[in-house]
Every structure is written in structure tokens, then in C-alpha cells.
Design a protein around this motif. Structure first.
Motif, PDB file in Angstrom:
ATOM      1  N   LEU A  81      -6.992  -5.595   2.238  1.00  0.00           N
ATOM      2  CA  LEU A  81      -6.864  -5.400   3.676  1.00  0.00           C
ATOM      3  C   LEU A  81      -6.203  -6.624   4.312  1.00  0.00           C
ATOM      4  CD1 LEU A  81      -7.629  -3.362   5.847  1.00  0.00           C
ATOM      5  CD2 LEU A  81      -9.725  -4.642   6.221  1.00  0.00           C
ATOM      6  N   LEU A  82      -6.726  -7.779   3.940  1.00  0.00           N
ATOM      7  CA  LEU A  82      -6.181  -9.027   4.478  1.00  0.00           C
ATOM      8  C   LEU A  82      -4.683  -9.149   4.164  1.00  0.00           C
ATOM      9  CD1 LEU A  82      -6.657 -11.831   5.684  1.00  0.00           C
ATOM     10  CD2 LEU A  82      -7.191 -12.618   3.393  1.00  0.00           C
ATOM     11  N   LEU A  83      -4.369  -8.870   2.926  1.00  0.00           N
ATOM     12  CA  LEU A  83      -2.965  -8.946   2.497  1.00  0.00           C
ATOM     13  C   LEU A  83      -2.092  -8.065   3.358  1.00  0.00           C
ATOM     14  CD1 LEU A  83      -3.279  -8.448  -1.348  1.00  0.00           C
ATOM     15  CD2 LEU A  83      -2.414 -10.456  -0.216  1.00  0.00           C
ATOM     16  N   SER A  84      -2.532  -6.815   3.514  1.00  0.00           N
ATOM     17  CA  SER A  84      -1.635  -5.869   4.166  1.00  0.00           C
ATOM     18  C   SER A  84      -1.490  -6.222   5.637  1.00  0.00           C
ATOM     19  CB  SER A  84      -2.116  -4.442   3.959  1.00  0.00           C
ATOM     20  OG  SER A  84      -3.402  -4.314   4.504  1.00  0.00           O
ATOM     21  N   VAL A  85      -2.583  -6.677   6.267  1.00  0.00           N
ATOM     22  CA  VAL A  85      -2.478  -7.054   7.683  1.00  0.00           C
ATOM     23  C   VAL A  85      -1.466  -8.181   7.842  1.00  0.00           C
ATOM     24  CG1 VAL A  85      -3.684  -8.089   9.623  1.00  0.00           C
ATOM     25  CG2 VAL A  85      -4.791  -6.335   8.274  1.00  0.00           C
TER      26      VAL A  85
END
Lengths: 255, 496, 492
Positions: free
Chosen positions: C89-93
Motif C-alpha cells: 500500500l505504502l509503495l503504491s501510494v
């Protein structure tokens, strides 16, 4: 450079010493009942004539028991020819002049006459050696060498153009591969009859006929080896002559 | 002709095509290429057909001339022979197709039929070498591929090429004659030439010294053919100066024949029963694995300092032969898996490297690494193939080279050889330097994108390179069938 | 705990970013605007797909998918547990933010840039979602290699040198990890992640375990820039374009940390590590790294170099929290992953705008920047305050938890490290903020103005997130709630 030479000499000496040491441990030459004489050789000695169809045991082993190796060996010779041709090329036909031998000197009448007289005899002998490899010393390789020698003598005496006229390139190229081809075709012939590659006793024939066919097949291979061998030696020499003449060309034009 | 006769066809077909090739050339020079493609692809088809038979029945035997093994010549396709046959015939086909357009560039037109003839001969000889079960037959085929490869190195006829070929010839001839000596030694005290037969009779022989000498000589001689570190000197010259498709054949396949020779001697002949009567066997393996480890480090270091692309690639082959032999001679089961797997991985990667180098010479006459600026933009497929293959040569995931390295390192741990772990890892770091330097020049330097149009070599040249590089990738991602087959084979060898 | 469901989503998610390659190949010349849309759209799509996994992540369900057996008993597979989901999630944000920002920032070599950007998202997600150490390693190596084109994007000499340094570091690290990986496989026979340590059950001696552990740390420590191994960071970050450095610092360093987390929680397990007694030495290493990096940061005058050194220090916070091996320490460490990502992301994006608009990288030349690019400098200040651990920003939360964690682990004196570091952070960040807002405008900045919206908006969003994470800590869906689920599995 010095250490390189030293390294080469040192490693070769080590190799030599090793070989000498090992040879010292080998069973002495000619002694009876050494392992090599007890394992496969007895069968070759006793059954060669009947099984392999050759009175000459060596021929039996070379052509029949280990025919596949010999196929490889003729391929080696064929490869050598290909190698030479790929490097030096074929002889150039119109380069040298008649009456001039490979060394660039005019040839003498005596040599020409003797050679003209000798070559047919040598060729005749070569065919004999080829055909009788089956029951006497000789065989395709030896015969081929003799054929080659006769053609080379002829070339030395009469010059390259005359030789290439007698045996032109278009004639030599198919003959060069005849040995490999003879082996392979005889092998495939066996396979068509449903036996293994390079089997000379074909199934479905009567005993007598099978033996005759075997004799023919073996002879075909012998002659093939002989012809191809001779032609290959010739072609190699022709390629090399062309190379020599090419280098001598300036000298000739000066004189 | 049923499947049972396929083993002999592996050599008989290319040999027949080779024998007739000059005759075709006499008629029409352009006919030689389709003729050889027909021969090689028929052989490739047969080798794949044999794979399906092999996977069903295991080792395939064939009695040439119908003679039972110790008396006649026995073709015996065991796993490693099968593997090499497939690699040789498949890679050989691709390289042959590549050389169609390329060779016109480097070889005189009159000699082209003989180029193809020699190609078919070397192809047949390597196949024969891989599948034979007879020691002398091994030697015969070794002679054929040696002679043809000397000629093929020199085929361009330039002075440099002749010198390199002569150097190769000298070392190769010494090695061949040494093999012949060793065969004579063995035959004089064993009395047989069939490898399995010899290996059965070896443990009972009283002539231990002779047998040991033969073992040592065999290994040394094949090591020359394989170009392991102290005897690798011929390789960089010969492989870099030969025409590129020939460099590919030599580096990808011919030096593997040396490895196979060592394998045949150390495992097929001497591996069963003999080790218990002599400790030379294991110490020789130890010696070879050290030589191989040094090959890795020295080959990679030498590759780094090269300025010419093909010399660099050639030195890289020295290093990779090191990986293969280290795996094979370390006597660790998984190391053996890695070594054998690397035969395939390196064949594909290195063939691709040389084909790419050849394309660059063909198109732009680029030989130096520094000249490769911006090639990634003008020749995307060729350069891309190089980049992908370099992953495998370096041994980065996901590529075949990585799996090979993985098993090799695993083997090192099985034997607790931590020095080798360090050397292998060091080797892969060095190889990263020399491979990525090229990739860097290809892709990240040079003129800007929009100014240059794509200007590729003909498809017959870039497709084989691309296929080989994709092969490394596919084999890296999905290698289970091959590796489990290798593991099964390794299980039958005397390595614990 | 932990139902497992089979799902295609992991594969879908990991390969979605590759869509942009299609954009690059098909439309880059004919319809460049549409190609750009595809580049950004693919990362947004990835983000949406990851959100689909949210319900599963919240109740601790693990989605698994085996892709294929690479070699006997070595599989390539995905397994999204909550930790992996959190990372994904962090990556994609961050990727969405950086992609939008890139639209304004990147003007040359777009095709290459976006292709490698998206490929890296793919590979980072692969690392986050991997089911075993082998898969992790493969994606990790790919990511290491494919980051290179981003670093040398500008193709200047400095960038080339930085890129070379980066490659040398990461390929060496890759070889080191490979050695550890094989040792792990050789000794324990498994590489799978199960949520608890696997290597302890193999009956390997403590010495060997310590060796494997230290080799792993040496390897992953290069990406996670633990102090003696940080050499590439201060060169690579300034060389890369701003959005790429935001990702480098925000995410790619964290992938190294993620590797260490997997080693700690899934390979060794907390209990085993406690028994091995590696906690204290690692705490010392991390502490030294925190303080020394901060001191180095003070001496830098190049803004991005300063930020890079700051990253070295901040990532060591995470390592520090991890090796406290206490509950709050783990909370702090995992929270700091996201918190630092957003804070440092903001800072790097701001630095990009500063370079773009003011044409300077030197921290001494930013007098009065606040007047010219006010919004950017406000965002910068928020993130800088966060770095120091000021309340209301998210930096405070993670630092607080790290402090609590030190107490829980009975290592109270390490709080001093946190305090000193905060102080040093203040020393290197506050002067910039001060000169931006309270000094007179110098001549060279007269003509500059605020950045285009495509760059400003992502920066501001990032800054707002810093505040949101600092205020609404326990709102479901934000990091804290996810980590709560993660911590249910970890025996602390």
C-alpha cells in the motif's frame, strides 16, 4: 620470453618423465598373457575371418568390428582437406606455365619419360593394394597413399596444368567425399535392411549371397577409401603448389 | 528406420550432408546454406526425438555394426550425452542460421562451401563425441572437431587469424596426442576400449601406476581442450579472432567437449570402483577444482582489463569453464548439478554474446567496447539480447546462470568449501563489472534518442541472438524439469 | 491466526505496472500524451487493486499464489500477509504521488524513465508480496538493477559516477545476500515465510546462525544504508531526479529494511534472536548510524545530499526499533517506515521544486524562498518539523513509540540517542526553514514563482499526509491499524 620457454621445456620434461615412468610399469613388449591379449583380441584372432569377412585380421577390425572409428578416420582426412581448401583455396588453373615444375625449373626429358612409364604401374599397384587389403597387408588407406604418390610424381614432372587437365576439379570434388560417402551409404544400406548401421551381413539373404554382398560392400569401402584418399592427397598438394607458385611468381617474371 | 536407430543418425546425417556439401557448392554456392540448414535441423529434430525416448527409457544404447560392446563400438547416450547433444544441435542450428549473412562478410566467396562443410563436420563430431561409449571413438571425433576448429578459426585468412589458429593447433595437437597416449596406456593394461567395460575391469588391474598415469594425462589433455586456467592461453586469441559464429560455436560448445572429456574420464571410466583402489582420483579432482576456481577469478579479472569486446567475451569463457569444472570436480552432488546446468546456461549466454559481437562487427565494424556508444538505441534487439544474456553470464536472477550459480554455491556448502564460495562470488562480482560495462556503453551513453533511427542487422542475425538470450531467461524462470533430471543423474554418480 | 486463501490478485497487482511498458512501446511516438496517461494510470490502477485486498489484510487473512516451481522445491510464489500489504500500500501510494510529480518534472528521456519507474514498482511489490526468501531475492535483485537507469537519468558525469557506485554496492550486496540465502536453505531446508522463524527448528548451532544473520544484515544493510554500508546513498540521491530520489529514499531504502524485517520475523523469529543475543550489538550499530549520519548531514551544503544523509539516519531508526525486540519498538519501527517515507518524500519533492524554480541546490542560497514559493516551503517546513519529531506531525508518533520501546526493552539509555538525534535534525533542518521565511530575498530569486500544479499538488498531498498520520493515528486503514494486525502474528 625466457621464462615462457623454460616453462614449456619444464612441462614437457615432466610429461616425458611421467610417460617414461608409466611405460616402465607396463607389461614388457611381446610378453604373453597380458590383459590386452586376453580380453577382446582372442575373438578377433579366432573369428575375424568368419564373422568380419576378412582374412587379414587388421582389416576385419578396421572395417567391420570398428568400422565406425574408420568412418571417423576418413572423416578426419576429409576434414583436413576441407581445412586446407578453406585456408589456401583451390589451385588457380591458369596461373602456371606448362613445362615449369613446382620449383620453377624446366623439367628434363629423362624425368618425364620415366614418370610416364612409372605412373601406370604405380596406379596398378595401388589398385592391387586396395583390393587385397582383405587378405594381405594393405587396404584402402595404403592404396590411397600410393595413388596420391603417383599423381604427385606426375605433377612434379609435368607441372600443375597438365595434372589438372588429367584430373580436373569437377572430377575430384565428388571423389574427395567418396570415402565418407561409401561408409555412410553402406551403413544406410544396412539400416534399410533393418539391421544396425555398418552391419555387413544383410538379413533375408542366403548364407552364400550374404557373404558375397559383404565382400562387395567391404571392397566398395576399401576402394572408396583408396580413391578418396589418393584424390584428397592430390588436392591438398595442388592447393599447396598454387601457394608456392604464387610466391615464386615475381621471380619467374624477372627471369 | 525406427527410433531405435536414431542415435547413429545424430552423426550419420550431418556427416552425409557434409560429404555432399562441396558437391552442391560446385553446382551453386548459394545452395550450401539451405543444404546445411536441412542437415542440421534434421539432426536437431532427431536429438529432440531422442529426448522423448530418453525420458521414457533412460540411457539409450546402440551397437554400431551389431557388435556387442567390448568388441564393437557402442554408442551410449547417457544423460550428459543427451543433454549435450540437444544443446549442440539446437545452438548449432541457431548459429548456422546466423552465419548465413555474416560469413559473406568475412570469408571469400570461393571458400564458402567449405565453410559450411567444416561447420557440418564440427557439428557432427561434437555430437559423436557426446554420445559415444567407446574411448577410441571419442578420440576420433575429438580429432575431427579439433582439426575443423583450427581451420574455422583461420578461415578468414588474415595473418592474425592464422597466428591464433596456429597457437590453437599447437596446444590442441599436444593435447590430442596426450589423449592418444593415455588411450594406449589404458588399452595395454586393460585390453578394452569400451568405457563401461574399462570401468568394470579397472578396480582389478594390477598395473596401478599405468592406470594412474593415464588418468592424469587424460585430465591434463582434456583440460587443454576445455581451456582451464593454467592451459587457457590459446583460448582468448582463437575465440576472439575467429569469425563470430565460429567464436560462438567454439565458446559455447567446443570447450564443453573438453569438460565432457574430463567428465567421461573421471566419472564414466574411473568413477566406479576405481576410487577405492587409488587416492589419485580424489586428489586429482581436488586439483582440478582448484584450477577451476582460479580460472573463475583470473578469467574474470582478465576480462575486465580488455578493450575489445570479443577478447573480453573469450576471457569470460575461461571463467565460466571454471564454474562448470568446479561444480563437476568438487564432488558435491548439488555442485555437480550446478556445473552441468551451467553447461547449458553458458552455452546459450555465451553464444548470444558472440553473435551480438558479430552483429556489431557486421554492421558498424565495431570491435572496441568504447565504440559501442548508443548501440542500444540504433540496434535495440541486438543490444537487448546482450543485456539479457549478460544477466545470465553474471548470474543474476532470474536467469539460467543464476540457477547454475545457486546450485554451485550449494555444492560448496555441502562440502564446506568456503574458499570456493568466496571465489565464486568474487567471480560473479567481476563478471558484473565486465558485462555491465558493455551494457552501460550500449544503453547509457552516446547520442540522444530522437536523433537516431533504428538500424538493425538482418533478422536472420538478430533472431538467433534474441532466441538464445530468451532461452537463458526461460531456463532461469522455469528449470524444474531440467534440474530434477540432472539431480537424478547426479544421484547415479559417485559423488556424496 | 491467519487463514490463507488462494488468489490471483497478487500476480495481477505485481504485473499491472508493467502495463506502462505497453504504453511506452505503442504510443510513445504517436500519442505521447496518452502514453503519459498510461504511465500514471498504471500506478493508480495498481493502487486501486491493492485496496481490494484491504478487507483481507484487516482480518489477517493471507492471500497466496504459487506461480511456478523454478527448480525442484524452489518456488516462485506470492503471499500477501498484512505486513506485505502494508508495504504494498505504502509503495503504491508513494508511486502514484511520484508519477504525478514526474509529469511536471521529467522532460527528457521520458520513455526510459517511466518504463523503469513502473518496472521498479513491479519489482518492489514483488518483494513485498513474496512468499519465500527466494522470490524476495529475485525481485530484490531485479529492483537493484533496474533502479540504475533512474539514478543516471540525467546522464551527467556526476550521475554516472553515482550510478556506478550504486551498482557496485548493490551487486556486491546481492552476492552477499545470495550467500546467506544458500546458507539458510542449506541448513534449514526451507525458504518459505510463515510468520514465525523457520531456521531455529533446524537444529543449527548458534555460531552458524549468527554467521547467517550477519551475512543477511550485511547484504540487506546496503540498501537499508546501515552506517558503514551507506556509501552509495549520498551520491545516488542527489544525482537522481527529484521524484526518483523521493522514491529511492522513501521506498527503495525501505525495501532493504523490509528484507531485514523478513529476516527478523520470518527467518529467525523474535525468540531465536533474543536467544542469540544479537539485539544489543545491532542497537549500537543503529545508534552510531543515527548519530553519525546526522552529524554528516550538518556538514553538507547541497540540499539533496543533506536529505540523503538524513535518510541514512532515519532508516537506522527503523533498524533500531526492530532490534529493540519489544512491542512498542516494533510498532515504532513499522510506523516509521511509512512516516519517514512521506516525510522524506515531501522533502525530496520540495527539493525538486526548489531546484526547478530557484535553480539552486545550495542550502545557503535559499534566503527568502518562502516568499517566492510559499506553499512549497510550507510543505518543506512541515516535513522538516516531522523529522525532528515535533508533535502533531507523524514523526512524533514513531519517535514516541521508539522511546517507549526502549523502556520496554529495559534499555532506557538509548532514549538519549533519540533525543540527540532530534537535536541534530533540528540543527540541519531549522536553518533552512529560518532562512526561507525570515531572511530577505536575494537577487537571483527575483523572477522565480511557484511550481506548476502537477508538481505542487503531489508535494502538498504528501505534506498533508504527514499531518494526517500524525493526528489521526488510530483511524482504521492508516498504518497503525494495519500494524496492529501484523503484531498479532509476531510473538512480542
Amino acid at each position: 620470453m625466457k621464462w615462457k620457454k623454460f616453462a614449456v621445456v619444464a612441462s614437457l620434461s615432466v610429461l616425458g618423465l611421467l610417460l617414461a615412468y608409466a611405460i616402465g610399469e607396463m607389461p614388457s613388449f611381446g610378453s604373453k598373457n597380458t590383459p590386452d591379449k586376453l580380453h577382446v583380441i582372442p575373438r578377433y584372432l579366432q573369428k575375424s575371418e568368419e564373422e568380419a569377412g576378412a582374412k587379414n585380421i587388421i582389416t576385419g577390425v578396421i572395417l567391420n568390428y570398428r568400422g565406425y572409428d574408420t568412418e571417423g578416420e576418413v572423416t578426419v582426412i576429409f576434414s583436413a582437406l576441407c581445412a586446407v581448401v578453406a585456408l589456401l583455396g583451390r589451385e588457380k588453373r591458369r596461373l602456371s606455365r606448362s613445362g615449369v615444375d613446382a620449383a620453377g625449373k624446366p623439367t628434363s626429358v629423362i624425368v618425364n619419360t620415366v614418370v610416364r612409364f612409372l605412373v601406370p604401374i604405380i596406379l596398378f599397384f595401388a589398385v592391387y593394394v586396395m583390393l587385397h587389403g582383405e587378405d594381405s597387408p594393405g587396404g584402402g588407406f595404403q592404396g590411397g597413399a600410393v595413388v596420391g604418390a603417383s599423381i604427385i610424381i606426375f605433377t612434379l614432372a609435368f607441372g600443375l596444368p597438365k595434372s589438372t587437365e588429367k584430373i580436373p576439379l569437377g572430377f575430384r570434388i565428388p571423389l574427395e567425399s567418396i570415402a565418407v560417402f561409401a561408409f555412410l551409404s553402406m551403413g544406410f544400406l544396412g539400416m534399410l535392411f533393418g539391421v544396425n548401421f555398418l552391419t555387413f551381413i544383410l538379413p533375408g539373404l542366403s548364407h552364400e549371397l550374404a557373404h558375397t554382398v559383404r565382400f562387395l560392400m567391404l571392397s566398395f569401402i576399401e576402394v572408396g577409401i583408396g580413391v578418396a584418399g589418393g584424390i584428397i592427397f592430390t588436392s591438398i598438394v595442388f592447393s599447396m603448389i598454387r601457394e608456392d607458385e604464387y610466391e615464386l611468381q615475381p621471380d619467374l617474371s624477372q627471369s | 528406420m525406427s527410433v531405435s536407430s536414431f542415435p547413429i543418425l545424430l552423426t550419420a546425417i550431418p556427416l552425409s550432408f557434409a560429404a555432399l556439401c562441396p558437391i552442391w557448392g560446385m553446382w551453386k554456392k548459394e545452395a550450401c546454406f539451405p543444404w546445411s540448414v536441412a542437415g542440421v535441423s534434421a539432426t536437431a529434430f532427431i536429438s529432440w526425438a531422442l529426448v522423448s525416448k530418453f525420458s521414457a527409457v533412460g540411457t539409450i544404447g546402440y551397437k554400431v555394426g551389431g557388435w556387442a560392446p567390448p568388441w564393437g563400438i557402442h554408442i551410449r547416450i547417457d544423460f550428459i550425452g543427451m543433454l549435450l547433444a540437444v544443446v549442440i544441435s539446437s545452438a548449432g542450428l541457431l548459429i548456422l542460421i546466423y552465419s548465413w549473412r555474416y560469413i559473406v562478410h568475412e570469408v571469400e566467396e570461393a571458400k564458402i562451401p567449405y565453410y559450411y562443410t567444416l561447420y557440418l563436420l564440427i557439428f557432427a563430431a561434437m555430437l559423436g563425441f557426446s554420445i559415444t561409449g567407446d574411448l577410441f571413438n571419442l578420440f576420433v571425433f575429438m580429432e575431427i572437431f579439433s582439426i575443423t576448429s583450427y581451420a574455422l578459426v583461420a578461415v578468414s585468412g588474415e595473418g592474425k587469424a592464422l597466428r591464433a589458429a596456429f597457437k590453437y593447433l599447437l596446444m590442441g595437437a599436444v593435447s590430442s596426442i596426450t589423449v592418444l597416449f593415455s588411450i594406449a596406456f589404458l588399452y595395454s593394461v586393460i585390453g578394452s576400449l569400451n568405457m563401461l567395460d574399462i570401468s568394470k575391469r579397472l578396480p582389478n588391474t594390477p598395473y596401478v601406476v599405468v592406470v594412474n598415469t593415464a588418468l592424469a594425462l587424460f585430465t591434463a589433455a582434456f583440460a587443454v581442450k576445455a581451456a582451464v586456467f593454467p592451459v587457457h592461453m590459446w583460448l582468448p586469441d582463437a575465440h576472439s579472432i575467429a569469425p563470430s559464429p565460429i567464436s560462438a560455436i567454439l565458446s559455447a560448445l567446443v570447450i564443453k567437449m573438453g569438460v565432457l572429456g574430463i567428465f567421461r574420464v573421471v566419472f564414466t571410466i574411473y568413477g566406479h570402483g576405481f576410487p577405492s583402489t587409488s587416492n589419485l582420483w580424489s586428489s586429482l579432482c581436488g586439483f582440478v577444482s582448484w584450477a577451476a576456481a582460479f580460472s573463475i577469478v583470473i578469467g574474470s579479472s582478465m576480462a575486465i582489463i580488455q578493450r575489445e569486446l570479443k577478447v573480453m567475451i573469450a576471457y569470460s569463457s575461461v571463467a565460466h569453464i571454471g564454474y562448470i569444472l568446479l561444480g563437476i570436480c568438487m564432488l558435491a552432488p548439488r555442485g555437480m548439478t550446478g556445473g552441468i546446468f551451467n553447461i547449458v546456461a553458458h552455452a546459450m549466454g555465451k553464444a548470444c554474446f558472440f553473435l551480438v559481437a558479430g552483429s556489431l562487427i557486421y554492421k558498424h565494424n565495431m570491435k572496441r567496447i568504447r565504440e559501442l556508444r548508443g548501440i542500444g538505441r540504433t540496434m535495440p534487439v541486438t543490444a537487448g539480447a546482450f543485456a539479457i544474456a549478460s544477466l545470465s553470464i553474471v548470474g543474476l536472477p532470474p536467469s539460467a546462470g543464476f540457477m547454475a550459480k545457486w546450485y554451485l554455491l550449494w555444492g560448496c556448502f555441502q562440502k564446506g568449501r568456503y574458499v570456493f564460495v568466496a571465489m565464486v562470488l568474487l567471480g560473479s562480482l567481476l563478471s558484473a563489472i565486465y558485462c555491465f560495462r558493455v551494457v552501460y556503453y550500449m544503453f547509457f551513453t552516446g547520442p540522444r534518442l530522437h536523433t537516431q533511427k533504428v538500424d538493425e542487422v538482418p533478422p536472420s542475425m538478430y533472431v538467433p541472438a534474441a532466441l538464445l538470450s530468451l532461452g537463458t531467461l526461460v531456463l532461469g524462470i522455469y528449470s524444474t524439469p531440467l534440474i530434477s533430471a540432472i539431480n537424478k543423474f547426479v544421484g547415479s554418480l559417485p559423488v556424496k | 491466526m491467519g487463514r490463507e486463501v488462494k488468489s490471483v490478485l497478487p500476480i495481477l497487482i505485481v504485473f499491472t505496472p508493467c502495463l506502462s511498458l505497453a504504453g511506452a512501446l505503442l504510443w510513445r511516438n504517436k500519442r505521447p500524451r496518452f502514453a503519459r496517461f498510461v504511465y500514471v494510470g498504471s500506478s493508480v490502477l495498481t493502487f486501486i487493486l491493492i485496496l481490494l485486498l484491504y478487507p483481507r489484510a484487516m482480518n489477517g487473512t493471507v492471500s497466496t499464489q504459487t506461480i511456478l516451481e523454478i527448480a525442484p522445491r524452489i518456488t516462485l510464489g506470492f503471499r500477501i500477509d498484512t505486513l506485505g500489504f502494508y508495504f504494498g500500500l505504502l509503495l503504491s501510494v508513494l508511486w502514484v504521488i511520484a508519477s504525478f510529480y514526474s509529469l511536471g518534472y521529467i522532460t527528457s528521456r521520458e520513455t526510459r524513465y517511466y518504463s523503469f519507474l513502473s518496472l521498479n514498482l513491479s519489482f518492489c511489490l514483488g518483494v513485498a508480496f513474496s512468499a519465500n526468501m527466494f522470490t524476495l531475492f529475485i525481485f530484490y535483485e531485479l529492483m537493484s538493477l533496474f533502479t540504475y537507469p533512474l539514478i543516471i537519468h540525467d546522464e551527467t558525469d556526476i550521475a554516472r559516477r553515482a550510478g556506478l557506485k550504486y551498482l557496485v554496492y548493490s551487486i556486491t550486496a546481492g552476492a552477499v545476500i545470495l550467500a546467506a540465502l544458500i546458507m539458510q536453505y542449506f541448513y534449514s531446508g526451507t525458504l518459505a515465510f510463515t510468520g514465525r522463524g523457520t531456521i531455529g527448528a533446524a537444529g543449527v548451532s548458534a555460531g552458524v546462525l549468527k554467521v547467517i544473520f550477519s551475512i543477511y544484515l550485511l547484504g540487506f544493510g546496503v540498501k537499508a544504508c546501515i552506517m558503514p554500508l551507506h556509501g552509495w546513498v549520498p551520491d545516488a540521491h542527489p544525482a537522481a531526479p527529484a521524484p526518483a530520489s523521493a522514491l529511492l529514499s522513501g521506498v527503495i531504502l525501505k525495501v532493504g529494511v523490509f528484507g531485514i524485517m523478513r529476516v527478523v520475523y520470518d527467518v529467525f523469529g523474535v525468540d531465536l534472536l533474543k536467544r542469540l543475543g544479537v539485539s544489543l550489538p545491532m542497537l549500537y550499530v543503529a545508534s552510531i548510524s543515527i548519530i553519525v549520519a546526522s552529524i554528516f548531514a550538518i556538514t553538507q551544503t547541497d540540499l539533496k545530499r543533506r536529505l540523503a544523509y538524513s535518510s541514512v539516519g532515519q532508516v537506522s531508526y527503523i533498524i533500531f526499533g526492530l532490534f529493540l525486540l519489544s512491542k512498542s519498538g516494533a510498532y515504532g519501527a513499522m510506523l516509521h517506515v511509512a512516516h519517514h517515507a512521506f516525510m522524506k518524500g515531501t522533502l525530496f519533492l520540495c527539493s525538486g521544486i526548489i531546484m526547478h524554480e530557484l535553480g539552486t541546490k545550495d542550502v545557503r542560497e535559499m534566503d527568502g524562498a518562502g516568499a517566492k514559493i510559499p506553499l512549497t516551503m510550507i510543505a518543506f517546513s512541515i516535513a522538516a518539523l516531522g523529522m525532528m519529531g515535533t508533535p502533531v506531525t507523524c514523526g512524533f508518533i514513531s519517535k514516541w513509540l521508539l522511546g517507549v520501546g526502549s523502556v520496554e526493552a529495559h534499555r532506557v539509555y538509548f532514549i538519549a540517542v533519540l533525543l540527540i538525534s532530534s537535536l541534530l535534525n533540528a540543527v540541519y533542518f531549522l536553518p533552512i526553514v529560518y532562512s526561507a521565511f525570515f531572511k530577505k530575498v536575494t537577487v537571483r530569486e527575483l523572477f522565480s514563482h511557484e511550481a506548476p500544479l502537477s508538481m505542487l499538488l503531489p508535494t502538498l498531498i504528501c505534506a498533508v499526509l504527514v499531518l494526517i498520520l500524525g493526528v489521526f493515528v488510530t483511524v482504521p486503514g492508516l498504518p497503525y491499524s494495519l500494524i496492529k494486525v501484523v503484531m498479532k502474528v509476531i510473538p512480542l
